[in-house]
Write a protein that holds these residues in place. Structure first.
Motif, PDB file in Angstrom:
ATOM      1  N   PRO A   1       8.014 -11.007 -53.451  1.00 36.21           N
ATOM      2  CA  PRO A   1       7.705 -10.015 -54.488  1.00 36.21           C
ATOM      3  C   PRO A   1       8.164  -8.610 -54.143  1.00 36.21           C
ATOM      4  N   TYR A   2       8.359  -8.324 -52.843  1.00 36.71           N
ATOM      5  CA  TYR A   2       8.812  -6.985 -52.443  1.00 36.71           C
ATOM      6  C   TYR A   2      10.312  -6.952 -52.160  1.00 36.71           C
ATOM      7  N   GLY A   3      11.013  -8.035 -52.521  1.00 38.55           N
ATOM      8  CA  GLY A   3      12.479  -8.004 -52.510  1.00 38.55           C
ATOM      9  C   GLY A   3      13.157  -8.437 -51.232  1.00 38.55           C
ATOM     10  N   MET A   4      12.405  -8.909 -50.233  1.00 41.17           N
ATOM     11  CA  MET A   4      13.018  -9.375 -48.988  1.00 41.17           C
ATOM     12  C   MET A   4      13.278 -10.868 -49.062  1.00 41.17           C
ATOM     13  N   PRO A   5      14.480 -11.314 -48.715  1.00 44.95           N
ATOM     14  CA  PRO A   5      14.753 -12.753 -48.749  1.00 44.95           C
ATOM     15  C   PRO A   5      14.042 -13.499 -47.625  1.00 44.95           C
ATOM     16  N   VAL A   6      13.629 -14.733 -47.913  1.00 37.41           N
ATOM     17  CA  VAL A   6      13.039 -15.620 -46.904  1.00 37.41           C
ATOM     18  C   VAL A   6      14.188 -16.452 -46.341  1.00 37.41           C
ATOM     19  N   GLU A   7      14.712 -16.032 -45.196  1.00 35.64           N
ATOM     20  CA  GLU A   7      15.978 -16.579 -44.694  1.00 35.64           C
ATOM     21  C   GLU A   7      15.826 -17.916 -43.975  1.00 35.64           C
ATOM     22  N   GLU A   8      14.644 -18.235 -43.506  1.00 31.32           N
ATOM     23  CA  GLU A   8      14.443 -19.474 -42.759  1.00 31.32           C
ATOM     24  C   GLU A   8      13.542 -20.443 -43.517  1.00 31.32           C
ATOM     25  N   HIS A   9      13.691 -20.514 -44.806  1.00 35.90           N
ATOM     26  CA  HIS A   9      12.834 -21.403 -45.589  1.00 35.90           C
ATOM     27  C   HIS A   9      12.951 -22.861 -45.137  1.00 35.90           C
ATOM     28  N   GLU A  10      14.122 -23.237 -44.614  1.00 38.88           N
ATOM     29  CA  GLU A  10      14.287 -24.620 -44.174  1.00 38.88           C
ATOM     30  C   GLU A  10      13.424 -24.915 -42.946  1.00 38.88           C
ATOM     31  N   VAL A  11      13.162 -23.892 -42.110  1.00 35.67           N
ATOM     32  CA  VAL A  11      12.277 -24.066 -40.959  1.00 35.67           C
ATOM     33  C   VAL A  11      10.861 -24.356 -41.444  1.00 35.67           C
ATOM     34  N   MET A  12      10.433 -23.608 -42.447  1.00 35.82           N
ATOM     35  CA  MET A  12       9.101 -23.821 -43.002  1.00 35.82           C
ATOM     36  C   MET A  12       8.952 -25.236 -43.552  1.00 35.82           C
ATOM     37  N   ALA A  48      15.009  -0.208 -30.175  1.00 35.14           N
ATOM     38  CA  ALA A  48      14.532   0.053 -31.536  1.00 35.14           C
ATOM     39  C   ALA A  48      14.913  -1.146 -32.391  1.00 35.14           C
ATOM     40  N   THR A  49      13.946  -1.709 -33.104  1.00 41.15           N
ATOM     41  CA  THR A  49      14.198  -2.885 -33.934  1.00 41.15           C
ATOM     42  C   THR A  49      15.237  -2.560 -35.005  1.00 41.15           C
ATOM     43  N   PRO A  50      16.321  -3.338 -35.084  1.00 36.45           N
ATOM     44  CA  PRO A  50      17.365  -3.056 -36.075  1.00 36.45           C
ATOM     45  C   PRO A  50      17.055  -3.676 -37.445  1.00 36.45           C
ATOM     46  N   ASN A  51      17.806  -3.263 -38.430  1.00 35.16           N
ATOM     47  CA  ASN A  51      17.846  -3.930 -39.751  1.00 35.16           C
ATOM     48  C   ASN A  51      16.539  -3.904 -40.521  1.00 35.16           C
ATOM     49  N   ILE A  52      15.649  -2.963 -40.225  1.00 37.35           N
ATOM     50  CA  ILE A  52      14.423  -2.875 -41.021  1.00 37.35           C
ATOM     51  C   ILE A  52      14.374  -1.537 -41.756  1.00 37.35           C
ATOM     52  N   THR A  53      14.075  -1.600 -43.010  1.00 32.23           N
ATOM     53  CA  THR A  53      13.927  -0.414 -43.848  1.00 32.23           C
ATOM     54  C   THR A  53      12.791  -0.684 -44.823  1.00 32.23           C
ATOM     55  N   TRP A  54      12.014   0.324 -45.114  1.00 33.29           N
ATOM     56  CA  TRP A  54      10.975   0.169 -46.124  1.00 33.29           C
ATOM     57  C   TRP A  54      10.668   1.513 -46.749  1.00 33.29           C
ATOM     58  N   PRO A 103      10.889  -4.872 -44.877  1.00 28.69           N
ATOM     59  CA  PRO A 103       9.851  -4.389 -43.965  1.00 28.69           C
ATOM     60  C   PRO A 103       9.724  -5.187 -42.681  1.00 28.69           C
ATOM     61  N   PHE A 104      10.247  -6.424 -42.652  1.00 31.33           N
ATOM     62  CA  PHE A 104      10.059  -7.287 -41.490  1.00 31.33           C
ATOM     63  C   PHE A 104      11.404  -7.722 -40.907  1.00 31.33           C
ATOM     64  N   PHE A 105      11.457  -7.773 -39.577  1.00 33.54           N
ATOM     65  CA  PHE A 105      12.672  -8.224 -38.896  1.00 33.54           C
ATOM     66  C   PHE A 105      12.872  -9.726 -39.118  1.00 33.54           C
ATOM     67  N   TYR A 106      11.754 -10.478 -39.105  1.00 41.85           N
ATOM     68  CA  TYR A 106      11.821 -11.926 -39.332  1.00 41.85           C
ATOM     69  C   TYR A 106      10.423 -12.429 -39.672  1.00 41.85           C
ATOM     70  N   PHE A 107      10.324 -13.712 -39.981  1.00 45.73           N
ATOM     71  CA  PHE A 107       9.040 -14.349 -40.238  1.00 45.73           C
ATOM     72  C   PHE A 107       8.735 -15.374 -39.146  1.00 45.73           C
ATOM     73  N   ALA A 108       7.465 -15.461 -38.772  1.00 45.63           N
ATOM     74  CA  ALA A 108       6.990 -16.545 -37.907  1.00 45.63           C
ATOM     75  C   ALA A 108       6.305 -17.577 -38.789  1.00 45.63           C
ATOM     76  N   TYR A 109       6.511 -18.851 -38.479  1.00 51.80           N
ATOM     77  CA  TYR A 109       5.977 -19.929 -39.321  1.00 51.80           C
ATOM     78  C   TYR A 109       5.013 -20.811 -38.535  1.00 51.80           C
ATOM     79  N   GLY A 110       4.163 -21.474 -39.257  1.00 55.21           N
ATOM     80  CA  GLY A 110       3.237 -22.410 -38.645  1.00 55.21           C
ATOM     81  C   GLY A 110       2.582 -23.262 -39.711  1.00 55.21           C
ATOM     82  N   ALA A 111       1.822 -24.244 -39.282  1.00 56.33           N
ATOM     83  CA  ALA A 111       1.069 -25.091 -40.210  1.00 56.33           C
ATOM     84  C   ALA A 111      -0.137 -25.647 -39.476  1.00 56.33           C
ATOM     85  N   ALA A 112      -1.209 -25.888 -40.248  1.00 52.96           N
ATOM     86  CA  ALA A 112      -2.438 -26.408 -39.665  1.00 52.96           C
ATOM     87  C   ALA A 112      -3.038 -27.456 -40.583  1.00 52.96           C
TER      88      ALA A 112
END
Length: 487
Positions: free
Chosen positions: A103-114, A303-309, A318-327
């Motif tokens: 909703p805030y316009g950032m792509p979910v680049e690792e959806h296949e991992v999820m 300094a973390t690259p590629n982040i702008t908000w 806003p985020f460099f990457y996403f961490a995934y998990g499941a329970a």
């Protein structure tokens, strides 16, 4: 069909008598209001309310747990309403190759991992067979009811205030082959010092006993950012690595000149330095370099690259990457008392290439139990004067050893590594595991909902015995009302 078409969410936050960290916490709640699901259209609002209660600071997850729990609650409500298993509704609404914009316009680049991680846990937890067992149990028991849920985690890693995504480190190499290390991160039992020391030891090819790390001190590393947002290792280990690499490059340059060889002939390993067919102790090389007036100290920076908000326009990354998990959680509730036990938990979490599997598994276990406490027992109660009455272990119930499920299975996802250039392609593990506990809340929802299929329970978090009894009562009242109308 159970596919989300549009979402309209309003978050009301009790911020207390002062703003404190309410801005950042509520922003992160909004960032995680999608959990792992694609919203074609969404309006997400947050109101930060000034109240006559104490000021509130941040809890592990920094608003993310509240946003994600909202999404999981919504998924459960859809599943119950349309008469499908919540797992089907979750997978139906996941981000994928065609639907991958938040909703805030950032792509979910690792959806296949999820998708892969979630699918692995569905199989390893034996979800569908256990679903049949739970249904059979509930059909044969009037008082005790079981619930089962499998929920995902997608958590953004980075400070949403851009200037906080930086770190420094100070590394000294001594002529005895030992290293002194200092960085801007605070050790609070999460294993940060160990991980950063491992990185420095790895860079110099030395054993970790040769690395001495001293307490964070702004006289050595100034202007330190908070150790928060799960970024402690990402930032400080990379800064330490950069410092160690600079010193190592100076040593390589010195050895190349001294031995008339190329860089490819030099290797650092087992507290030794190999130069072609020759080998020297690291202490020998450090002493020779010192005598040759080579600088053996460096203040590394990252300094973390590629982040702008841009907060005003609500745009950027806003985020460099996403961490995934499941329970996957299985619970049993007593509909006469509201008591609840967690019978079994299966956790699978993505940490990229783990820097230290023992520490990471410990963080996952601890994060889950902490989240479970937040969602089941840790109730805040204020009196009429706005004073917090649940202020100590005598009045505030945290999980005890007896609350941890006997069948507790934790595994690290076999990742191909973080696609972003993080420290050794690892991923943060501080906050994301807290949201694994959403599965417990959803399993309790499932258990209560079994009393009257098709009716969404009015279940509040934390799901204390009182909250469970309130939900059971509302379900039975709805059931009695429907029966009366039919008659």
């Amino acid at each position: 069909e159970g596919r989300i078409r549009a979402v309209d969410l309003n978050f009301l936050a009790r911020c207390g008598y002062s703003a404190d960290l309410s801005l950042g916490v509520n922003d992160r709640t909004m960032f995680h209001a999608d959990s792992s699901y694609f919203y074609p259209d969404a309006v997400i609002r947050s109101r930060r309310l000034k109240t006559d209660t104490c000021s509130n600071t941040a809890f592990r997850g920094f608003g993310g747990p509240q946003g994600m729990l909202t999404a999981e609650r919504m998924i459960d409500a859809i599943a119950i309403t349309v008469g499908k298993d919540p797992l089907e509704i979750r997978q139906l609404n996941f981000y994928d190759a065609e639907h991958n914009l938040t909703p805030y316009g950032m792509p979910v680049e690792e959806h296949e991992v999820m998708h892969d991680l979630f699918g692995q846990l569905v199989e390893s937890s034996d979800y569908w067979a256990r679903r049949d067992d739970v249904r059979d149990f509930n059909n044969h028991n009037a008082v005790l009811k079981k619930g089962l849920a499998l929920t995902p985690v997608k958590f953004g890693i980075s400070f949403t205030l851009k200037h906080l995504n930086q770190a420094g480190a100070l590394v000294h190499l001594y002529t005895d082959g030992s290293v002194h290390l200092n960085h801007g991160g605070t050790e609070m039992g999460q294993g940060l010092y160990q991980k950063v020391a491992q990185v420095v030891a790895d860079e110099f090819g030395m054993t970790i006993d040769k690395v001495r790390i001293t307490a964070t001190n702004t006289s050595k590393v100034p202007n330190t950012a908070p150790t928060a947002a799960s970024s402690g290792t990402d930032l400080n280990a990379m800064a330490a690595k950069n410092a160690a690499r600079t010193i190592k490059d100076r040593l390589i340059g010195f050895l190349c000149k001294t031995h008339q060889c190329g860089e490819e002939a030099i290797a650092f390993q087992d507290n030794k330095v190999f130069v072609g067919e020759q080998q020297f102790s690291l202490a020998q090389v450090a002493k020779q370099a010192h005598l040759a007036r080579i600088h053996l100290s460096d203040a590394g920076f990252y300094a973390t690259p590629n982040i702008t908000w841009d907060r005003d326009s609500a745009s950027g990354r806003p985020f460099f990457y996403f961490a995934y998990g499941a329970a996957c959680a299985e619970v049993t509730i007593d509909t006469m008392t509201g008591e609840m036990t967690v019978d079994r938990v299966d956790l699978l979490h993505d940490v990229g290439h783990s820097l230290n599997p023992a520490i990471d598994i410990g963080q996952i276990e601890g994060g889950f139990v902490q989240g479970m406490g937040w969602l089941t027992t840790e109730e805040l109660v204020w009196d009429e004067q706005g004073r917090l009455r649940t202020h100590a272990p005598s009045t505030y119930k945290i999980p005890a050893a007896s609350d941890i499920p006997e069948d507790f299975n934790v595994a690290l996802y076999q990742s191909r590594g973080n696609p972003q250039d993080t420290i050794y392609r690892s991923k943060a593990v501080g906050e994301p595991p807290v949201m694994l506990a959403n599965a417990v809340f959803c399993a309790i929802t499932d258990a209560v909902a079994s009393l009257n299929p098709g009716v969404v329970p009015e279940l509040d978090a934390p799901t204390t015995p009182e909250a469970i009894m309130k939900a059971v009562r509302s379900i039975r009242q709805a059931q009695a009302g429907a029966r009366g109308a039919a008659e």
